[in-house]
Design a protein around this motif. Structure first.
Motif, PDB file in Angstrom:
ATOM      1  N   PRO A  89     -55.081 -10.691  -5.639  1.00 34.92           N
ATOM      2  CA  PRO A  89     -54.282 -11.308  -6.706  1.00 34.92           C
ATOM      3  C   PRO A  89     -53.651 -10.245  -7.610  1.00 34.92           C
ATOM      4  N   SER A  90     -54.470  -9.309  -8.098  1.00 35.75           N
ATOM      5  CA  SER A  90     -53.953  -8.269  -8.993  1.00 35.75           C
ATOM      6  C   SER A  90     -54.886  -7.059  -8.908  1.00 35.75           C
ATOM      7  N   THR A  91     -54.323  -5.872  -8.729  1.00 31.48           N
ATOM      8  CA  THR A  91     -55.174  -4.669  -8.638  1.00 31.48           C
ATOM      9  C   THR A  91     -55.849  -4.408  -9.989  1.00 31.48           C
ATOM     10  N   ASN A  92     -55.164  -4.753 -11.099  1.00 36.51           N
ATOM     11  CA  ASN A  92     -55.811  -4.570 -12.409  1.00 36.51           C
ATOM     12  C   ASN A  92     -57.057  -5.450 -12.517  1.00 36.51           C
ATOM     13  N   LEU A  93     -56.914  -6.677 -12.028  1.00 33.29           N
ATOM     14  CA  LEU A  93     -58.040  -7.613 -12.084  1.00 33.29           C
ATOM     15  C   LEU A  93     -59.185  -7.107 -11.204  1.00 33.29           C
ATOM     16  N   GLU A 113     -49.977  -5.819  -1.266  1.00 31.02           N
ATOM     17  CA  GLU A 113     -49.362  -7.067  -1.778  1.00 31.02           C
ATOM     18  C   GLU A 113     -50.226  -7.591  -2.926  1.00 31.02           C
ATOM     19  N   GLN A 114     -49.593  -8.166  -3.946  1.00 28.03           N
ATOM     20  CA  GLN A 114     -50.340  -8.878  -4.985  1.00 28.03           C
ATOM     21  C   GLN A 114     -49.815 -10.313  -5.032  1.00 28.03           C
ATOM     22  N   THR A 115     -50.742 -11.250  -5.131  1.00 24.82           N
ATOM     23  CA  THR A 115     -50.294 -12.643  -5.179  1.00 24.82           C
ATOM     24  C   THR A 115     -50.160 -13.144  -6.615  1.00 24.82           C
ATOM     25  N   GLY A 117     -49.555 -10.673  -9.407  1.00 24.69           N
ATOM     26  CA  GLY A 117     -49.328  -9.413 -10.114  1.00 24.69           C
ATOM     27  C   GLY A 117     -49.046  -9.681 -11.581  1.00 24.69           C
ATOM     28  N   ARG A 118     -49.674  -8.882 -12.460  1.00 33.98           N
ATOM     29  CA  ARG A 118     -49.518  -9.124 -13.893  1.00 33.98           C
ATOM     30  C   ARG A 118     -48.523  -8.138 -14.503  1.00 33.98           C
ATOM     31  N   GLY A 119     -47.652  -8.660 -15.366  1.00 36.90           N
ATOM     32  CA  GLY A 119     -46.726  -7.803 -16.084  1.00 36.90           C
ATOM     33  C   GLY A 119     -47.048  -7.859 -17.570  1.00 36.90           C
ATOM     34  N   ARG A 120     -46.253  -7.182 -18.372  1.00 33.80           N
ATOM     35  CA  ARG A 120     -46.488  -7.198 -19.822  1.00 33.80           C
ATOM     36  C   ARG A 120     -46.178  -8.567 -20.397  1.00 33.80           C
ATOM     37  N   ARG A 121     -46.747  -8.822 -21.563  1.00 37.48           N
ATOM     38  CA  ARG A 121     -46.473 -10.032 -22.339  1.00 37.48           C
ATOM     39  C   ARG A 121     -46.663 -11.309 -21.529  1.00 37.48           C
ATOM     40  N   GLY A 124     -45.291 -12.185 -14.974  1.00 32.13           N
ATOM     41  CA  GLY A 124     -45.813 -11.777 -13.670  1.00 32.13           C
ATOM     42  C   GLY A 124     -45.134 -10.493 -13.216  1.00 32.13           C
ATOM     43  N   PHE A 125     -45.618  -9.927 -12.144  1.00 29.27           N
ATOM     44  CA  PHE A 125     -44.929  -8.788 -11.538  1.00 29.27           C
ATOM     45  C   PHE A 125     -44.802  -9.106 -10.050  1.00 29.27           C
ATOM     46  N   VAL A 126     -43.561  -9.290  -9.603  1.00 25.02           N
ATOM     47  CA  VAL A 126     -43.311  -9.668  -8.202  1.00 25.02           C
ATOM     48  C   VAL A 126     -43.759  -8.521  -7.300  1.00 25.02           C
ATOM     49  N   LYS A 184     -31.406   0.437 -13.166  1.00 20.36           N
ATOM     50  CA  LYS A 184     -32.230  -0.703 -12.728  1.00 20.36           C
ATOM     51  C   LYS A 184     -33.699  -0.348 -12.916  1.00 20.36           C
ATOM     52  N   LYS A 185     -34.497  -1.352 -13.229  1.00 23.09           N
ATOM     53  CA  LYS A 185     -35.934  -1.113 -13.378  1.00 23.09           C
ATOM     54  C   LYS A 185     -36.568  -1.010 -11.993  1.00 23.09           C
ATOM     55  N   ILE A 186     -37.175   0.140 -11.731  1.00 25.68           N
ATOM     56  CA  ILE A 186     -37.827   0.297 -10.421  1.00 25.68           C
ATOM     57  C   ILE A 186     -39.351   0.299 -10.548  1.00 25.68           C
ATOM     58  N   ALA A 187     -39.860   0.386 -11.768  1.00 22.42           N
ATOM     59  CA  ALA A 187     -41.326   0.405 -11.916  1.00 22.42           C
ATOM     60  C   ALA A 187     -41.721  -0.023 -13.313  1.00 22.42           C
ATOM     61  N   GLY A 188     -42.913  -0.587 -13.407  1.00 23.94           N
ATOM     62  CA  GLY A 188     -43.456  -0.978 -14.707  1.00 23.94           C
ATOM     63  C   GLY A 188     -44.915  -0.564 -14.800  1.00 23.94           C
ATOM     64  N   ILE A 189     -45.375  -0.472 -16.028  1.00 29.43           N
ATOM     65  CA  ILE A 189     -46.765  -0.028 -16.273  1.00 29.43           C
ATOM     66  C   ILE A 189     -47.430  -1.043 -17.195  1.00 29.43           C
ATOM     67  N   GLY A 208     -52.251   0.036 -14.830  1.00 32.99           N
ATOM     68  CA  GLY A 208     -51.672  -0.549 -13.614  1.00 32.99           C
ATOM     69  C   GLY A 208     -50.213  -0.153 -13.501  1.00 32.99           C
ATOM     70  N   ILE A 209     -49.841   0.282 -12.313  1.00 32.52           N
ATOM     71  CA  ILE A 209     -48.453   0.716 -12.092  1.00 32.52           C
ATOM     72  C   ILE A 209     -47.908  -0.011 -10.867  1.00 32.52           C
ATOM     73  N   GLY A 210     -46.749  -0.594 -11.027  1.00 35.37           N
ATOM     74  CA  GLY A 210     -46.103  -1.231  -9.878  1.00 35.37           C
ATOM     75  C   GLY A 210     -44.772  -0.546  -9.645  1.00 35.37           C
ATOM     76  N   ILE A 211     -44.567  -0.036  -8.424  1.00 36.61           N
ATOM     77  CA  ILE A 211     -43.291   0.617  -8.096  1.00 36.61           C
ATOM     78  C   ILE A 211     -42.627  -0.139  -6.956  1.00 36.61           C
TER      79      ILE A 211
HETATM   80  C1  BTN Z   1     -44.341  -4.669 -16.475  1.00 36.26           C
HETATM   81  O1  BTN Z   1     -43.306  -4.112 -16.114  1.00 36.26           O
HETATM   82  O2  BTN Z   1     -44.331  -5.673 -17.179  1.00 36.26           O
HETATM   83  C2  BTN Z   1     -45.651  -4.092 -16.042  1.00 36.26           C
HETATM   84  C3  BTN Z   1     -45.878  -4.327 -14.564  1.00 36.26           C
HETATM   85  C4  BTN Z   1     -47.174  -3.737 -14.070  1.00 36.26           C
HETATM   86  C5  BTN Z   1     -47.459  -4.123 -12.632  1.00 36.26           C
HETATM   87  C6  BTN Z   1     -48.648  -3.417 -12.064  1.00 36.26           C
HETATM   88  S1  BTN Z   1     -48.749  -3.590 -10.325  1.00 36.26           S
HETATM   89  C7  BTN Z   1     -50.343  -2.912 -10.332  1.00 36.26           C
HETATM   90  C8  BTN Z   1     -51.063  -3.490 -11.529  1.00 36.26           C
HETATM   91  N1  BTN Z   1     -51.658  -4.762 -11.211  1.00 36.26           N
HETATM   92  C9  BTN Z   1     -51.100  -5.770 -11.877  1.00 36.26           C
HETATM   93  O3  BTN Z   1     -51.417  -6.966 -11.767  1.00 36.26           O
HETATM   94  N2  BTN Z   1     -50.123  -5.297 -12.677  1.00 36.26           N
HETATM   95  C10 BTN Z   1     -50.008  -3.865 -12.583  1.00 36.26           C
END
Ligand code: BTN
Length: 331
Positions: A89-93, A113-115, A117-121, A124-126, A184-189, A208-211
């Motif tokens: 589901p999420s590597t952070n989790l 793959e994350q089913t 994925g968590r993003g800020r605020r 989700g993170f696709v 373009k946004k290629i990664a988030g933390i 957590g970093i998603g690229i």
């Molecule tokens: C954002 O741009 O809002 C932050 C995105 C962070 C995504 C990464 S992917 C690995 C780790 N696991 C998660 O569920 N989220 C972070």
């Protein structure tokens, strides 16, 4: 090291043929075990040429994000704290569960793959299969949350270095945690802390970093197409995900050693690559007032110095999000 990993590492270490005998002696396994590992690798998509009396030569391999692949770029003992999952589901989790069970400093979880994925605020993170790198890193710290508030910005600088070591292109940062290529946004933390309420001491700090690595532009969900990009879509360059994941781990290990004393190199790079300085920006979150604002500078503590354009008043902001006109489709 498992035989398959060892055989793959031996093949990767040489541009030439490697004899089966040499591999079996070096790994301390039978010739039959080597043959079996070669067949398993071929079944997994590796193109391996076998020539009588010369041995084996690796011609090409699939872009896998597996432990075997990453092990070819990192020391064996480092790999002991790397968990690779094909889906989660999420590597952070997952990493927060491992942290609770006692995982040590520097533990990494990577998924193909994350089913969920968590993003800020709360977003989700696709995280589609086979396309990106979804990686979480555990820092064991005993400080208070305030003492690690800069870590997301440090991570952004560390990731700029990691990405640029694998390709020839320039990565920028949009305060505070978006990595940008070609606007373009290629990664988030996403940094997540668990804190003991009485002592205010950190229990676990998970970065957590998603690229986005291999997506074509049209593969992103429609609502993201104006803002999201991948390394491939923005540079045309194909990066091996395992190599980039290894560089990310190296950069995070270095940052873990450097934090908090060796700030200068992170701050310098962060400032140099900041996209929004001098731009008119729009604030969202608690800071929003509706007044036009200009981004002036990145302060020593990575907070953003802004100036209200009507009154000239300046302010330092530490949280929230900024948008810039023209940057990935913001209106
Ligand atoms: C954002 O741009 O809002 C932050 C995105 C962070 C995504 C990464 S992917 C690995 C780790 N696991 C998660 O569920 N989220 C972070």
């Amino acid at each position: 090291m498992a035989t398959k990993e060892g055989v793959l590492a031996a093949l990767k270490a040489s541009d030439d043929y490697v004899s089966g005998e040499w591999i079996s002696e070096t790994l301390g396994v039978s010739r039959m075990a080597v043959n079996k590992a070669i067949r398993a690798l071929q079944a997994g998509g590796y193109e391996i040429e076998a020539v009588n009396r010369l041995g084996y030569r690796l011609l090409s391999g699939p872009d896998l994000l597996t432990k075997e692949e990453i092990a070819a770029y990192l020391k064996e003992e480092r790999m002991e704290r790397v968990l690779c999952l094909s889906t989660t589901p999420s590597t952070n989790l997952k990493l927060s569960e491992l942290a609770y069970e006692g995982a040590s400093d520097g533990q990494v979880v990577i998924a193909d793959e994350q089913t969920k994925g968590r993003g800020r605020r709360g977003r989700g993170f696709v995280s589609p299969k086979g396309k990106g790198i979804y990686l979480s890193y555990l820092m064991r710290r005993k400080e208070t949350p305030e003492a690690v508030s800069e870590i997301t910005a440090w991570t952004a600088a560390a990731m700029i270095r990691a990405i640029e070591s694998c390709l020839s292109a320039r990565v920028s940062v949009k305060w505070v945690n978006d990595l940008i290529m070609n606007r373009k946004k290629i990664a988030g933390i996403l940094t997540e802390l668990s804190v003991e309420s009485e002592s205010r001491q950190i229990q676990s700090l998970i970065i957590g970093i998603g690229i986005n690595v291999n997506e074509e532009r049209e593969e992103f969900p429609e609502e993201l197409q104006t803002m999201a990009g991948s390394i491939l879509s923005e540079t045309g360059q194909q990066v091996r995900r395992a190599e980039l994941a290894a560089q990310m781990i190296r950069a995070l290990d270095k940052m873990n050693r450097d934090f908090p004393l060796r700030k200068e190199e992170y701050l310098r790079l962060y400032r140099e690559r900041s996209l929004i300085l001098g731009e008119s920006i729009s604030l969202s979150g608690a800071e929003m007032t509706g007044e036009p604002v200009k981004a002036l500078a990145i302060n020593e503590d990575f907070s953003l110095k802004i100036q209200y354009e009507n009154s000239g008043r300046t302010e330092d902001i530490r949280t929230g999000e900024v948008s810039v006109r023209g940057l990935y489709g913001y209106i």
